[in-house]
Design an enzyme around this catalytic site. Structure first.
Site, mmCIF file in Angstrom:
data_model
loop_
_atom_site.group_PDB
_atom_site.id
_atom_site.type_symbol
_atom_site.label_atom_id
_atom_site.label_comp_id
_atom_site.label_asym_id
_atom_site.label_seq_id
_atom_site.Cartn_x
_atom_site.Cartn_y
_atom_site.Cartn_z
ATOM 1 N N GLY A 37 0.832 -1.204 0.000
ATOM 2 C CA GLY A 37 0.000 0.000 0.000
ATOM 3 C C GLY A 37 0.865 1.251 0.000
ATOM 4 O O GLY A 37 1.996 1.237 -0.497
ATOM 5 N N GLY A 65 4.112 0.839 2.311
ATOM 6 C CA GLY A 65 4.986 -0.227 1.808
ATOM 7 C C GLY A 65 5.619 0.128 0.474
ATOM 8 O O GLY A 65 6.841 -0.001 0.295
ATOM 9 N N ARG A 72 -5.708 4.348 9.207
ATOM 10 C CA ARG A 72 -6.773 5.164 9.821
ATOM 11 C C ARG A 72 -7.564 5.964 8.811
ATOM 12 O O ARG A 72 -7.033 6.397 7.790
ATOM 13 C CB ARG A 72 -6.135 6.180 10.763
ATOM 14 N N ARG A 74 -5.513 5.299 16.198
ATOM 15 C CA ARG A 74 -4.701 4.143 15.794
ATOM 16 C C ARG A 74 -5.226 2.883 16.477
ATOM 17 O O ARG A 74 -5.174 1.792 15.928
ATOM 18 C CB ARG A 74 -3.234 4.368 16.160
ATOM 19 N N ASN A 117 -0.145 -0.197 12.493
ATOM 20 C CA ASN A 117 -0.695 0.342 13.738
ATOM 21 C C ASN A 117 -1.774 -0.552 14.322
ATOM 22 O O ASN A 117 -2.383 -1.325 13.584
ATOM 23 C CB ASN A 117 -1.295 1.726 13.451
ATOM 24 N N ARG A 155 8.988 14.546 12.627
ATOM 25 C CA ARG A 155 7.928 15.571 12.630
ATOM 26 C C ARG A 155 8.324 16.708 13.571
ATOM 27 O O ARG A 155 8.212 17.887 13.218
ATOM 28 C CB ARG A 155 6.604 14.945 13.077
ATOM 29 N N HIS A 198 3.321 5.008 20.378
ATOM 30 C CA HIS A 198 3.013 5.799 19.180
ATOM 31 C C HIS A 198 1.522 6.135 19.190
ATOM 32 O O HIS A 198 0.738 5.579 18.443
ATOM 33 C CB HIS A 198 3.374 4.969 17.948
HETATM 34 N N1 NAD Z 1 4.308 3.179 12.601
HETATM 35 C C1 NAD Z 1 3.991 4.317 12.037
HETATM 36 O O1 NAD Z 1 4.517 5.358 12.399
HETATM 37 C C2 NAD Z 1 2.991 4.335 10.917
HETATM 38 C C3 NAD Z 1 2.904 5.437 10.078
HETATM 39 C C4 NAD Z 1 1.993 5.403 9.014
HETATM 40 C C5 NAD Z 1 1.173 4.292 8.819
HETATM 41 N N2 NAD Z 1 1.260 3.258 9.699
HETATM 42 C C6 NAD Z 1 0.437 2.058 9.555
HETATM 43 O O2 NAD Z 1 0.950 1.278 8.472
HETATM 44 C C7 NAD Z 1 -0.102 0.474 7.949
HETATM 45 C C8 NAD Z 1 -0.133 0.623 6.434
HETATM 46 O O3 NAD Z 1 -0.541 1.934 6.087
HETATM 47 P P1 NAD Z 1 -0.786 2.318 4.556
HETATM 48 O O4 NAD Z 1 -1.077 3.759 4.514
HETATM 49 O O5 NAD Z 1 0.298 1.739 3.714
HETATM 50 O O6 NAD Z 1 -2.130 1.489 4.288
HETATM 51 P P2 NAD Z 1 -2.635 0.950 2.856
HETATM 52 O O7 NAD Z 1 -4.059 0.598 3.066
HETATM 53 O O8 NAD Z 1 -2.262 1.882 1.780
HETATM 54 O O9 NAD Z 1 -1.782 -0.399 2.639
HETATM 55 C C9 NAD Z 1 -1.951 -1.536 3.410
HETATM 56 C C10 NAD Z 1 -1.674 -2.722 2.501
HETATM 57 O O10 NAD Z 1 -1.693 -3.917 3.298
HETATM 58 C C11 NAD Z 1 -2.212 -4.929 2.457
HETATM 59 N N3 NAD Z 1 -2.627 -6.090 3.250
HETATM 60 C C12 NAD Z 1 -3.739 -6.244 3.997
HETATM 61 N N4 NAD Z 1 -3.751 -7.475 4.531
HETATM 62 C C13 NAD Z 1 -2.631 -8.110 4.098
HETATM 63 C C14 NAD Z 1 -2.078 -9.401 4.314
HETATM 64 N N5 NAD Z 1 -2.696 -10.298 5.086
HETATM 65 N N6 NAD Z 1 -0.904 -9.689 3.706
HETATM 66 C C15 NAD Z 1 -0.274 -8.785 2.926
HETATM 67 N N7 NAD Z 1 -0.748 -7.543 2.693
HETATM 68 C C16 NAD Z 1 -1.907 -7.224 3.279
HETATM 69 C C17 NAD Z 1 -3.358 -4.248 1.725
HETATM 70 O O11 NAD Z 1 -3.760 -4.987 0.571
HETATM 71 C C18 NAD Z 1 -2.729 -2.916 1.381
HETATM 72 O O12 NAD Z 1 -2.087 -2.938 0.123
HETATM 73 C C19 NAD Z 1 -1.385 0.930 8.663
HETATM 74 O O13 NAD Z 1 -1.673 0.059 9.726
HETATM 75 C C20 NAD Z 1 -1.008 2.299 9.191
HETATM 76 O O14 NAD Z 1 -1.788 2.682 10.299
HETATM 77 C C21 NAD Z 1 2.150 3.253 10.722
#
Ligand code: NAD
Length: 309
Positions: free
Chosen positions: A12, A15, A83, A89, A121, A152, A176
């Site tokens: 996503g 990633g 989110r 989160r 998250n 940030r 976080h």
């Molecule tokens: N730690 C941090 O500081 C931080 C910062 C930003 C986002 N995040 C978190 O990172 C995560 C991803 O965010 P994003 O914006 O990329 O979301 P997104 O929806 O764009 O991407 C998530 C991806 O995960 C895939 N997915 C779902 N289930 C799966 C599985 N079982 N196997 C493989 N892939 C799978 C989905 O198909 C999608 O492509 C979220 O949980 C978000 O809250 C964390």
């Protein structure tokens, strides 16, 4: 001697953009894996086709099959839901717990010697989930949050003082979430604490904006959450490990008594190198900083208890 290999689970926003930074910095071959068919393959091919222009020789492969991820040096986990406006989160807890448990089992089976960097998250609870599921030593399961929260804060410090972002340094510890703990005393411009450079009100405003940094972007985007800075932060940790830099970064680590916290993933200063977390830096905290860290840890513990981890 082959190149290093980094798998990114979840193709996503975070990633795919992490794949972009890692390839652009020529850190490693990248495998992008997702449950959705075609998306990781398409994004990987698109990114690969940029590399002749960028003059970077790494391979980028998209897949739905964990066999292609075998023997990765690092596995970054971004799979899960993100989110939407109005969501915290923590609202992601149960869905992402199931996804995290599933993908960690498959990824570690394919790459038993890997270091896991967890991004999904709610971050601290997901790192704890991954740690329990993976059965790897704590040094090799690390959560990404503090690098982002500190970046940030650095941005806001540079904006406030009109100085180069390169001159800024910041430390944000704790979970976080809303209870994260920005540490102004340890946040500096060219080594000078920001508490010497601006009024207590401006320092507090920067701390507040940092703690709400993710929500500020969610509100603006309306669908989805931040990904440029989160993925850049992830690439920073990948870089520190692959290049064995012994770099001190705020990371979400499993604590075994450090800072008076036992058996819980919380953000602390950690030294990253080829072995993963080489050392947790137990810096001195004032009573109020220590209390804030413990309050933040208690918020993480609540989620971990819901998951019965
Ligand atoms: N730690 C941090 O500081 C931080 C910062 C930003 C986002 N995040 C978190 O990172 C995560 C991803 O965010 P994003 O914006 O990329 O979301 P997104 O929806 O764009 O991407 C998530 C991806 O995960 C895939 N997915 C779902 N289930 C799966 C599985 N079982 N196997 C493989 N892939 C799978 C989905 O198909 C999608 O492509 C979220 O949980 C978000 O809250 C964390």
């Amino acid at each position: 001697m082959g190149r290093k290999k980094v798998t990114i689970v979840g193709a996503g926003n975070v990633g795919a953009t992490a794949a972009h930074w890692i390839a652009a910095k020529e850190l490693a071959d990248v495998v992008l894996i997702d449950v959705v068919e075609g998306v990781p393959q398409g994004k990987a091919l698109d990114l690969l086709e940029a590399l002749p222009i960028e003059k970077r020789d790494v391979s980028v492969v998209g897949t739905n099959d964990y066999a292609d991820t075998a023997n990765s040096d690092i596995v970054v986990i971004t799979a899960g839901i993100a989110r939407k406006p109005g969501m915290s989160r923590d609202d992601l807890l149960n869905t992402n717990f199931k996804i995290m448990s599933d993908v960690v089992a498959k990824a570690v089976a394919a790459s038993p010697n890997c270091i896991l960097i967890i991004v999904s998250n709610p971050l601290d609870a997901m790192a704890q989930t991954a740690f329990k599921q993976a059965g790897l030593p704590r040094e090799r399961v690390i959560g990404m949050a503090g690098v982002l929260d500190s970046a940030r804060m650095r941005t806001f410090i540079a904006m406030e003082l009109g100085v180069s972002v390169e001159n800024t340094h910041a430390f944000v510890l704790g979970g976080h979430g809303d209870t994260m703990v920005p540490l102004p005393r340890y946040s500096t411009v060219s080594g000078i604490p920001i508490t010497e450079l601006m009024s207590p009100e401006r320092v507090q405003a920067i701390c507040d904006r940092t703690a709400n940094g993710g929500a500020e972007i969610v509100k603006l985007l309306k669908t989805g959450s931040a990904y440029y800075a989160p993925s850049s932060s992830t690439a920073e940790m990948v870089d520190a490990v692959l290049k064995d830099k012994h770099k001190v970064l705020p990371c979400c680590c499993y604590l075994e008594g450090e800072f008076g916290i036992q058996g819980l993933y919380v953000g602390v200063p950690a030294q990253l190198g080829a072995a993963g977390v080489e050392k947790i830096w137990e810096i001195t905290l004032t009573d109020s900083e220590q209390a804030a860290l413990h309050k933040s840890a208690a918020a993480v513990k609540e989620l971990v208890d819901v998951l019965k981890l």
